[in-house]
Write an enzyme that holds these catalytic residues in place. Structure first.
Site, PDB file in Angstrom:
ATOM      1  CB  CYS A  52      43.808  12.751  15.780  1.00  0.00           C
ATOM      2  SG  CYS A  52      43.294  11.060  15.467  1.00  0.00           S
ATOM      3  CG  LEU A 104      -1.951  -1.061   1.356  1.00  0.00           C
ATOM      4  CD1 LEU A 104      -2.693  -0.933   2.678  1.00  0.00           C
ATOM      5  CD2 LEU A 104      -2.938  -0.958   0.207  1.00  0.00           C
ATOM      6  CB  CYS A 133      47.499   9.715  15.580  1.00  0.00           C
ATOM      7  SG  CYS A 133      46.894  11.090  14.581  1.00  0.00           S
ATOM      8  CE  LYS A 153      -7.890  -2.876   3.153  1.00  0.00           C
ATOM      9  NZ  LYS A 153      -8.019  -4.237   3.672  1.00  0.00           N
ATOM     10  CB  CYS A 168      42.913  12.774  11.921  1.00  0.00           C
ATOM     11  SG  CYS A 168      44.602  12.183  12.071  1.00  0.00           S
ATOM     12  CE  LYS A 194       0.531  -0.663   6.967  1.00  0.00           C
ATOM     13  NZ  LYS A 194       1.452  -1.683   7.403  1.00  0.00           N
ATOM     14  CB  CYS A 231      45.893   8.713  11.874  1.00  0.00           C
ATOM     15  SG  CYS A 231      44.569   8.419  13.050  1.00  0.00           S
ATOM     16  CE  LYS A 280       3.774   1.751   7.199  1.00  0.00           C
ATOM     17  NZ  LYS A 280       5.091   2.001   6.765  1.00  0.00           N
ATOM     18  CE1 TYR A 328      -4.453  -7.968   3.479  1.00  0.00           C
ATOM     19  CE2 TYR A 328      -3.742  -7.972   5.765  1.00  0.00           C
ATOM     20  CZ  TYR A 328      -3.447  -8.052   4.422  1.00  0.00           C
ATOM     21  OH  TYR A 328      -2.160  -8.221   4.013  1.00  0.00           O
ATOM     22  CG  ASP A 351       3.903  -4.008  13.104  1.00  0.00           C
ATOM     23  OD1 ASP A 351       4.271  -4.315  11.957  1.00  0.00           O
ATOM     24  OD2 ASP A 351       4.632  -3.431  13.920  1.00  0.00           O
ATOM     25  CD  GLU A 382      -9.897  -3.588   6.512  1.00  0.00           C
ATOM     26  OE1 GLU A 382      -8.750  -4.083   6.447  1.00  0.00           O
ATOM     27  OE2 GLU A 382     -10.772  -3.800   5.676  1.00  0.00           O
TER      28      GLU A 382
HETATM   29  S1  IVH Z   1      -4.825  -4.433   2.755  1.00  0.00           S
HETATM   30  C1  IVH Z   1      -2.933  -4.472  -1.725  1.00  0.00           C
HETATM   31  N1  IVH Z   1      -5.440  -4.385   5.260  1.00  0.00           N
HETATM   32  O1  IVH Z   1       0.041  -3.781   5.540  1.00  0.00           O
HETATM   33  C2  IVH Z   1      -2.512  -4.722  -0.341  1.00  0.00           C
HETATM   34  N2  IVH Z   1      -3.166  -4.646   4.687  1.00  0.00           N
HETATM   35  O2  IVH Z   1       1.521  -2.272   2.793  1.00  0.00           O
HETATM   36  C3  IVH Z   1      -3.723  -4.927   0.503  1.00  0.00           C
HETATM   37  N3  IVH Z   1      -1.695  -4.929   6.599  1.00  0.00           N
HETATM   38  O3  IVH Z   1       1.235  -5.801   2.975  1.00  0.00           O
HETATM   39  C4  IVH Z   1      -3.372  -4.854   1.916  1.00  0.00           C
HETATM   40  N4  IVH Z   1      -3.243  -4.801   8.142  1.00  0.00           N
HETATM   41  O4  IVH Z   1       0.752  -6.877   5.195  1.00  0.00           O
HETATM   42  C5  IVH Z   1      -4.451  -4.482   4.373  1.00  0.00           C
HETATM   43  N5  IVH Z   1      -6.164  -4.369   7.444  1.00  0.00           N
HETATM   44  C6  IVH Z   1      -5.182  -4.473   6.567  1.00  0.00           C
HETATM   45  C7  IVH Z   1      -3.846  -4.659   6.957  1.00  0.00           C
HETATM   46  C8  IVH Z   1      -2.860  -4.741   5.975  1.00  0.00           C
HETATM   47  C9  IVH Z   1      -1.954  -4.979   7.908  1.00  0.00           C
HETATM   48  C10 IVH Z   1      -0.345  -5.019   6.010  1.00  0.00           C
HETATM   49  C11 IVH Z   1      -0.245  -5.963   4.855  1.00  0.00           C
HETATM   50  C12 IVH Z   1       0.252  -5.152   3.688  1.00  0.00           C
HETATM   51  C13 IVH Z   1       0.766  -3.922   4.354  1.00  0.00           C
HETATM   52  C14 IVH Z   1       0.474  -2.683   3.543  1.00  0.00           C
END
Ligand code: IVH
Length: 671
Positions: free
Chosen positions: A404, A84, A407, A286, A422, A115, A427, A310, A222, A117, A113
């Site tokens: 230095c 993304l 040295c 989305k 230096c 994201k 040295c 992010k 997802y 990790d 949604e």
């Molecule tokens: S949708 C076309 N939804 O975040 C890619 N990604 O760069 C569709 N991720 O590679 C991804 N939570 O590993 C989507 N609710 C979520 C997510 C999610 C984590 C990660 C996924 C993806 C990266 C986005």
């Protein structure tokens, strides 16, 4: 039990166990105690042992982890797994929204949604049975980690309908599993995982599925990659449908009618994020309607109908205990902050580069200060600022030394440079660093001569210049720490082999100022032999396309030095090749390339080991694109010394930042 009855009971047990697993792991609403689940599982295991032919890949007994694999098979994704685009602030989100409106008009809806990790995985079902699970890899090719994924209880091994489809989601390690795992590892004296994402990735990349089984991983699905002929017209309907099939989706998703609602959702989670039982690194937004998604389309890398917001980099406060000085190969003296170790973005940080004296002045950094630190691009630790109201008056101002630290010769500030240098060619720090450079991959590429070995050889006075490397004897090497017969033989062989290197490797290794790996190649190609190069002039050099005045001057001055000519003489006598013998083709595996492949990279600040052009060429050779300015499209910023506004911008945008060392390391791994 009779076969006929066993068959029936096995089916009954599987249904029950699947139901209990689903209630426990997906719905989080167990209907029976664990002991009941275990009892039924044991009964099933016993029956499958008695009738091994009744065993099926979707049996719940598969979750405990079966055979150890030799390797992971490569899997080509039928539909590529894209990533993304990123947003780092409200303006970016509004910008994204503007583009969406431009393309689809005002009638639209977003789904927001969390994201998660973790790591992206793809799950394939045939006739309702889970048949294959894979990592994202480079988006086109991933690895088959089916056996490990089967150990994740929230992944259904059999769907509620006999469907053939592919779904995608994020596998992750919940915070409590991560803490438990690290506690256990600490007790066992094992290396700790830096963060839950690494722990999840590490667990899924184990060849023994029993390890993954013991790691308590989880997943949120997802998206549906491919569900042949199902009548669904939006992302949210798709997620609801996944729920009905028995998949685990994240229930915090929200539909939003406009970007203001999206921003509220984002801000809400910025606050609530610490209270979640799993880690998130942002919010994914989305466009809901599939028809509108299609209108928006995708770029090679990512869909235009979605963006990942992010969260900003984590900042923490710690004490600056001291400032240490390091002298590099070219004599530049760099100050480094020694910090009270502190955890930032998953790893413990004890040092941070301070770049140069000007930066220390500008930020008014003093020894003993309370400082805010963060990791630039989540990788390189740096001091953001001083917490001034924590000053006690005891803090000590730092002055760069006039001499230095190694040295003791006087340091100079060359014209137009911020750095102090230096300039004593004898040295010890510079010689040691020069030796390290000489043996490095892009130079003479002598394997087995790491920094530690070089430091020992130097301290023991066994090696005082690069020629001495070719005079080393077995007995001398055997006396070094951790050097056995085998490693000594290998090392001697590697040294011997390096004698045959083509001229450019030696040229680069000699560390002529402004001559990086690429320029060394140009020189070797043009002049073909050391002899011809030694006798060259500035005019002759500047007539070569890629060689400018500065480099030409530097080359000529270098070869005017008596010591240099003596060294070349010595190296010739020792048997080193002084001719250009042709280019070694770059061989690299797909995986190796992918780190730069398709990435937009910006170079900023002064590079020491490579020129801008060399870095550019190399990056391009590995499929990357070098751009002039930092924008949201930038994937990576390489920040050399004194990087200024571009680095700042990169940090604001949360773009990954590497220093030159990291770039050289990654490039040379691919050489
Ligand atoms: S949708 C076309 N939804 O975040 C890619 N990604 O760069 C569709 N991720 O590679 C991804 N939570 O590993 C989507 N609710 C979520 C997510 C999610 C984590 C990660 C996924 C993806 C990266 C986005």
């Amino acid at each position: 039990m009779e076969r006929h009855n066993a068959e029936k009971r096995i089916e009954e047990l599987r249904s029950l166990l699947n139901k209990y697993s689903y209630e426990y792991y997906v719905l989080d609403k167990p209907s029976v105690p664990d002991s009941e689940y275990d009892r039924l599982l044991k009964e099933l295991q016993d029956l499958e042992l008695e009738y091994p032919d009744l065993m099926t890949p979707d049996s719940p007994t598969q979750r405990v982890g079966g055979q150890i694999l030799d390797m992971f098979r490569k899997v080509t994704h039928d539909i590529p797994m894209l990533s993304l685009g990123n947003a780092f602030n409200e303006a970016d989100l509004r910008d994204f929204d503007r583009k969406v409106r431009q393309a689809v008009g005002d009638q639209y809806e977003y789904v927001c949604e969390l994201k998660i990790d973790g790591l992206a995985v793809s799950l394939k079902y045939e006739n309702g049975i889970f048949v294959r699970g894979a990592t994202r890899g480079d988006g086109t090719t991933g690895e088959d980690i089916t056996a490990n994924l089967k150990t994740i209880h929230s992944i259904p091994l059999r769907l509620s309908q006999p469907l053939t489809l592919e779904v995608r989601g994020e596998a992750f390690m919940p915070k409590h599993s991560f803490l438990g795992l690290n506690m256990q590892r600490e007790n066992n004296g094992e290396v700790l995982f830096a963060n839950p994402r690494n722990a999840a990735a590490g667990s899924l990349r184990q060849l023994d599925p029993k390890i993954a089984a013991s790691r308590k991983l989880d997943i949120f699905l997802y998206s549906i990659a491919n569900a042949g002929g199902v009548n669904i017209s939006s992302h949210s309907e798709g997620l609801d449908w996944l729920d009905t099939l028995g998949f685990k989706t994240n229930q915090e998703r929200r539909k939003c009618d406009n970007i203001d609602e999206v921003i509220d959702y984002v801000n809400g989670w910025l606050e609530r994020r610490p209270h979640l039982p799993y880690e998130i690194d942002g919010i994914v937004i989305k466009v809901n309607s599939f028809a509108q998604q299609e209108v928006l389309g995708t770029t090679v890398k990512s869909p235009r109908w979605s963006i990942a917001y992010k969260f900003p980099a984590e900042e923490v406060v710690t004490t600056l205990l001291d400032i240490e000085l390091n002298v590099g190969r070219t004599g530049v003296v760099t100050p480094t902050a020694i910090l009270e170790p502190v955890k930032v973005a998953g790893t413990t940080v004890g040092r941070a580069t301070l770049h140069n004296e000007d930066l220390i002045r500008e930020k008014d950094i003093r020894i003993g200060d309370t400082v805010v630190i963060k990791k630039a691009g989540d990788i390189i630790p740096e001091v953001v600022n001083v917490v001034l109201d924590q000053r006690t008056g005891e803090e000590v101002e730092f002055r760069m030394p006039t001499h230095c630290p190694e040295c003791e010769s006087e340091l100079v500030r060359l014209e137009e440079e911020v750095a102090l240098r230096c300039i004593n060619p004898k040295c010890p720090a510079q010689i040691r660093e020069g030796l390290i450079h000489f043996v490095s991959r892009n130079a003479m590429n002598i394997e087995g001569l790491g920094e530690k070995v070089i430091a020992q050889l130097f301290d023991e006075k066994l090696v005082e210049d690069v020629a001495d490397l070719y005079r080393l004897e077995r007995e001398q090497l055997l006396k070094l720490e951790r050097m056995g017969e085998k490693s000594v033989s290998n090392l001697l062989q590697a040294i011997e082999k390096s004698k045959g290197n083509s001229l450019e490797k030696l040229l680069f290794g000699l560390g002529i100022r402004h001559v990086g790996a690429k320029a060394a190649k140009t020189l070797a190609l043009e002049f073909q032999s050391m002899d011809r190069l030694v006798g060259t002039t500035v005019e002759e050099l500047t007539s070569i396309n890629e060689i400018g005045e500065k480099m030409a001057d530097s080359v000529v001055t270098f070869f005017q030095q008596e010591e240099v000519l003596e060294l070349i003489q010595e190296l010739t006598v020792l048997g080193l090749n002084m001719e250009y013998t042709g280019v070694r083709p770059v061989v690299s595996s797909e995986d190796d390339e992918s780190i730069f492949f398709g990435k937009t990279i910006v170079l900023t600040g002064k590079l020491e080991q490579l020129t801008r052009n060399e870095a550019k060429e190399k990056i391009e050779m590995f499929g990357g694109k070098v751009a002039g300015s930092v924008s949201k499209k930038t994937d990576l910023v390489i920040a050399g010394e004194d990087a200024g506004s571009k680095l700042k911008k990169a940090e604001e945008l949360g773009i990954t930042v590497w220093n030159e060392e990291k770039l050289v390391e990654e490039l040379s791994r691919r050489n």
